[in-house]
Structures are given as structure tokens and as C-alpha cells.
Design a protein around this motif. Structure first.
Motif, PDB file in Angstrom:
ATOM      1  N   SER A 165       0.824  -1.213   0.000  1.00  0.00           N
ATOM      2  CA  SER A 165       0.000   0.000   0.000  1.00  0.00           C
ATOM      3  C   SER A 165       0.856   1.262   0.000  1.00  0.00           C
ATOM      4  O   SER A 165       0.457   2.289  -0.565  1.00  0.00           O
ATOM      5  CB  SER A 165      -0.941   0.004   1.216  1.00  0.00           C
ATOM      6  N   ASN A 166       2.032   1.198   0.601  1.00  0.00           N
ATOM      7  CA  ASN A 166       2.931   2.343   0.587  1.00  0.00           C
ATOM      8  C   ASN A 166       3.395   2.663  -0.833  1.00  0.00           C
ATOM      9  O   ASN A 166       3.415   3.825  -1.251  1.00  0.00           O
ATOM     10  CB  ASN A 166       4.141   2.062   1.482  1.00  0.00           C
ATOM     11  N   ILE A 167       3.756   1.626  -1.585  1.00  0.00           N
ATOM     12  CA  ILE A 167       4.170   1.835  -2.975  1.00  0.00           C
ATOM     13  C   ILE A 167       3.002   2.367  -3.801  1.00  0.00           C
ATOM     14  O   ILE A 167       3.153   3.317  -4.593  1.00  0.00           O
ATOM     15  CB  ILE A 167       4.707   0.530  -3.592  1.00  0.00           C
ATOM     16  N   ALA A 168       1.826   1.770  -3.613  1.00  0.00           N
ATOM     17  CA  ALA A 168       0.661   2.202  -4.385  1.00  0.00           C
ATOM     18  C   ALA A 168       0.293   3.648  -4.072  1.00  0.00           C
ATOM     19  O   ALA A 168      -0.043   4.429  -4.979  1.00  0.00           O
ATOM     20  CB  ALA A 168      -0.524   1.285  -4.090  1.00  0.00           C
ATOM     21  N   THR A 169       0.369   4.032  -2.796  1.00  0.00           N
ATOM     22  CA  THR A 169       0.065   5.418  -2.419  1.00  0.00           C
ATOM     23  C   THR A 169       1.087   6.369  -3.033  1.00  0.00           C
ATOM     24  O   THR A 169       0.725   7.442  -3.549  1.00  0.00           O
ATOM     25  CB  THR A 169       0.072   5.577  -0.887  1.00  0.00           C
TER      26      THR A 169
END
Length: 343
Positions: A228-232
Motif C-alpha cells: 500500500s505504501n508503494i501504491a500510495t
């Protein structure tokens, strides 16, 4: 002192070279105040230091906190900050366990946890009036944790539970951590005792099952966090490249279906969340190297369980490249890495 035969899981721990542990340090100084009750804390790193600070603040003034860390500067600083409270510095992990009825560990890697317990268990421990409780808050693999737990239990050294935490340095400092716990349901009163201790350093405890279950839950959670960090970061980078104001974009996402911890609390774009590491040059927070470690442990655990992780390999590739470019920064610096590598 009881001498315990070296067999079973203890032998495996004893076979670990003492060089594998980081937690041998010379005594710096110690108080000589009489002790009413003793608590132990081993590992004063980015997470452990504020956790130990909150523990010292919550336990009775008449109790003593015995601390141990490989870095003498950390122990000296801790004692200096608590000069009017009962704090002692132990010369090694065994000294902590000899004195303390409750021992909390917060260590970097599986080999460090094994090394510490090798030191604690190798010659048996003197009995205390109450059975010792070991709470390991390190994030390691469940197999290593169960090996250590088996050694503790089989030698009669006490009770051992795994209790990795979530909330990062911010949560550790504020005392708002969430703990994921694996503890035996067959030991009367154990779960309540563990919860009473953990809530001195956090706000919530999840009992996920028997010993090792806390780590399984933590690694599943952090696998999701890594993705989720990469996607955000990709979404924020994309919106900014389209000409959107990052703060407005972040506010919109956090009131929409894209909302997640990585967008709302730890937004990777500078200036969106003033308290996030991104707004202070990605300093503090949860380091890229720690996220890489948790991601590696999750992938290894998934492999052992025969579970395919579709996004794992790419995520590891991204964090490897991010760490090479921004070593020592919070893992949300992946936003800066993506920005720098956009065409």
C-alpha cells in the motif's frame, strides 16, 4: 543456580556463537537503590527506546527498570533522562533476566533474538518468587520464535510470548502501539498478564492464537503495508505529474475509497501530512531497511506455507532500489525514488 542439560531446542540456541548477538555491553553505571519489583528491557533501538520510556513512566515509582543495549550511549542517555527514577544498566542480557520478573525484548533480527536468549539460558537461571515472563516484541520469523519459546519453556526459565507491534516510532513514542500476540491458551492468567504489561506501552492488544501467531499476523499486516505504501506513492506521484496540488489530492484520497494508513497518517508526499516523515525529509519513522526485512520474512513465510504472493517480487525490487538511493530514510521515501525515476 540450576544447571540445565544441553538438549533439545536449548542445544540449538547454545550452539549459536555469542558473536551472533549484538547485546553484549559493558556496564556503564547503575543505581544501588533497593528494588521493590524489577522489570527488564533489552534493546533500546528506535522502537525500544520510547517503549522503555513509556514503561518506566507507567510502572510504580518503587519498581526498578533494568535496561541493556549494545550501544552504551543509548543506556547512558536513558539513565540521564530518568535520573530521578529507578533505572539500572545491566552488563548483558543474562543480568537482566537474573533480576527481572518481566523481561521485554525489542531486537532487529532472528539471530539477535537467538543470541540474547543463548546468553540468558546457557547456564540456567536462578528461581524468582514468581515465574518469569518473557515478552518478545521483535519482528522475526515464527519458526525462530517458536524455537526460542521451546528453549525457554523446556529449561523452566519462564513463560515466553511473541508480541510484535504496529504503529512505528510515532506510536512507540506516543504509547499508542498495537501489539499482535501469540500466547498459550493453556496457561491460566497468561493472556491477561501479557495484556496488562503491553498496555503500559500501547493502546491495543490482539490475541491471534498460540505462540508464533502474533508474528504471523504482523508479517501479513506488513506485507500489505509494503504494497500500500508503494501504491500510495505511485498515486500521489501520478496526481502531481497531472498538475494536482498534493495536499488537495491527499485530502481527497483520505475521504474516498483510496484511503489507507499510508495515505492518511504516513503520506509519502512532502507537506501533505505535517507530522509524517515525508514532511521532515523522511527522517525518523520506519526505515526502508526494516521494511525490507519484514517483507523478506513475509515472503519466506509464504514460501514455507506454499502461498504465492503475486506482488512480492516487484515490491522487493522497488525497496531494494529505494534503499540504495535513500539509505536510512523512512520507507515512504519510495515516493522520492519514483519521482526521480519518472520519465
Amino acid at each position: 543456580m540450576t544447571v540445565v542439560p544441553l538438549n533439545g531446542p536449548l542445544r540449538r540456541l547454545i550452539s549459536i556463537s555469542p558473536k551472533s548477538t549484538l547485546y553484549f555491553s559493558k556496564r556503564t553505571f547503575a543505581t544501588t537503590l533497593p528494588r521493590d519489583a524489577d522489570w527488564g528491557f533489552i534493546g533500546l533501538g528506535q522502537m525500544g527506546y520510547p517503549m522503555a520510556r513509556n514503561l518506566r513512566a507507567k510502572i510504580p515509582e518503587s519498581d526498578t527498570l533494568v535496561i541493556c543495549d549494545a550501544n552504551p550511549e543509548s543506556t547512558q542517555r536513558f539513565v540521564a533522562e530518568h535520573s530521578n527514577q529507578r533505572v539500572e544498566v545491566a552488563s548483558n542480557p543474562r543480568e537482566v533476566a537474573e533480576k527481572a520478573g518481566t523481561v521485554i525484548t525489542s531486537l532487529p533480527e532472528p539471530q539477535h533474538v537467538k543470541g540474547v536468549f543463548h546468553t540468558i539460558l546457557k547456564n540456567g537461571l536462578p528461581k524468582l518468587t514468581k515465574e518469569r515472563l518473557f515478552i518478545d516484541c521483535s519482528t522475526i520469523d515464527p519458526i525462530s520464535s517458536r524455537e526460542v519459546a521451546s528453549a525457554v519453556h523446556s529449561t523452566g526459565a519462564g513463560r515466553f510470548v511473541d508480541a510484535p507491534m504496529s504503529g512505528g516510532v510515532v506510536g512507540a513514542t506516543a504509547g499508542t502501539l498495537t501489539f499482535m500476540v501469540g500466547a498459550s491458551s493453556k496457561v491460566p492468567g497468561l493472556v491477561q498478564e501479557v495484556e496488562d504489561v503491553l498496555l503500559l506501552m500501547g493502546k491495543k492488544m490482539w490475541l491471534l492464537g498460540e505462540q508464533g501467531a502474533g508474528l504471523s499476523g504482523k508479517l501479513a499486516n506488513n506485507y500489505l503495508l509494503a504494497i500500500s505504501n508503494i501504491a500510495t506513492a505511485e498515486a500521489m506521484n501520478l496526481g502531481v505529474r497531472w498538475g494536482l496540488d498534493p495536499k488537495a489530492l491527499g485530502q481527497m484520497i483520505n475521504s474516498s475509497t483510496g484511503r489507507c494508513w499510508s495515505s492518511e497518517v504516513n503520506n509519502p508526499a512532502p507537506g501533505v501530512i505535517e507530522t509524517a516523515p515525508a514532511s521532515r525529509d523522511y527522517s525518523g519513522g520506519f526505515g526502508v531497511s526494516l521494511m525490507k526485512k519484514d517483507l523478506r520474512l513475509a515472503v519466506e513465510g509464504a514460501r514455507e506455507a506454499g502461498t504465492h504472493l503475486e506482488l512480492a517480487a516487484k515490491a522487493q525490487e522497488v525497496y531494494d532500489a529505494t534503499e540504495a538511493a535513500h539509505r536510512g530514510k523512512d520507507f515512504s521515501v519510495v515516493y522520492q525514488y519514483l519521482k526521480d525515476h519518472s520519465n
